[in-house]
Motif scaffolding. Structure first.
Motif, PDB file in Angstrom:
ATOM      1  N   TYR A  59       7.900  40.167  25.411  1.00 28.55           N
ATOM      2  CA  TYR A  59       7.595  39.757  26.784  1.00 28.55           C
ATOM      3  C   TYR A  59       6.421  40.546  27.352  1.00 28.55           C
ATOM      4  CZ  TYR A  59      11.577  36.690  26.762  1.00 28.55           C
ATOM      5  OH  TYR A  59      12.437  35.657  26.466  1.00 28.55           O
ATOM      6  N   ARG A  63       3.402  38.111  28.067  1.00 27.82           N
ATOM      7  CA  ARG A  63       3.498  38.057  29.529  1.00 27.82           C
ATOM      8  C   ARG A  63       3.807  36.676  30.097  1.00 27.82           C
ATOM      9  NH1 ARG A  63       1.795  43.200  30.846  1.00 27.82           N
ATOM     10  NH2 ARG A  63       0.291  44.044  29.400  1.00 27.82           N
ATOM     11  N   ASP A  64       2.818  36.023  30.669  1.00 23.79           N
ATOM     12  CA  ASP A  64       3.041  34.762  31.373  1.00 23.79           C
ATOM     13  C   ASP A  64       3.081  33.541  30.471  1.00 23.79           C
ATOM     14  OD1 ASP A  64       3.109  36.131  33.788  1.00 23.79           O
ATOM     15  OD2 ASP A  64       0.936  36.008  34.028  1.00 23.79           O
ATOM     16  N   SER A  65       2.767  33.678  29.189  1.00 19.57           N
ATOM     17  CA  SER A  65       2.692  32.503  28.318  1.00 19.57           C
ATOM     18  C   SER A  65       3.987  32.219  27.566  1.00 19.57           C
ATOM     19  CB  SER A  65       1.545  32.660  27.315  1.00 19.57           C
ATOM     20  OG  SER A  65       1.761  33.795  26.496  1.00 19.57           O
ATOM     21  N   LYS A  95       5.461  28.526  26.739  1.00 16.16           N
ATOM     22  CA  LYS A  95       5.755  27.584  27.823  1.00 16.16           C
ATOM     23  C   LYS A  95       5.236  26.194  27.456  1.00 16.16           C
ATOM     24  CE  LYS A  95       5.860  30.911  31.546  1.00 16.16           C
ATOM     25  NZ  LYS A  95       5.280  31.390  32.784  1.00 16.16           N
TER      26      LYS A  95
END
Length: 115
Positions: A59, A63-65, A95
């Protein structure tokens, strides 16, 4: 030995969740840019793999992907050989994507877990 090339070795033991790792520590001195610098090297005899460490790695790196990670049942903490693929593996699911079924083996280095 000539002056400045002395080396000393010691063993230090660290314990995490009841698991013990022995570190071979070599301390020496080489005259370089400063006489006040003492060089040392430390090598653990094995690594500790943790489920939290793998989660932080995955994580943190993605991160955000990342949508989620699909990992084997990695224990809270287990001793493993260093730099060797373990029996545990993980697949990062990004995602908007479906799992591909290509889990990568987890290994532990002296700098932490790697997938």
């Amino acid at each position: 030995m000539s002056q400045g090339s002395e080396r000393y070795a010691a063993a230090c033991t660290t314990t995490f969740d009841g698991l013990k790792v022995v570190w071979k520590v070599t301390i020496g001195k080489k005259f370089g840019w400063s006489d006040n610098v003492v060089e040392f090297d430390e090598v653990p005899d094995k690594g500790i793999l943790t489920s939290d460490g793998v989660a932080r790695l995955l994580y943190g790196n993605y991160r955000d992907s990342i949508d989620h990670a699909r990992c084997d049942d990695i224990p809270k903490a287990v001793l493993v050989p260093l730099n060797v693929k373990t029996k545990y593996s993980c697949e990062v699911v990004f995602k908007g994507r479906t799992p591909g079924g290509l889990a990568e083996p987890v290994r532990v280095t002296d700098a932490g877990p790697r997938v």
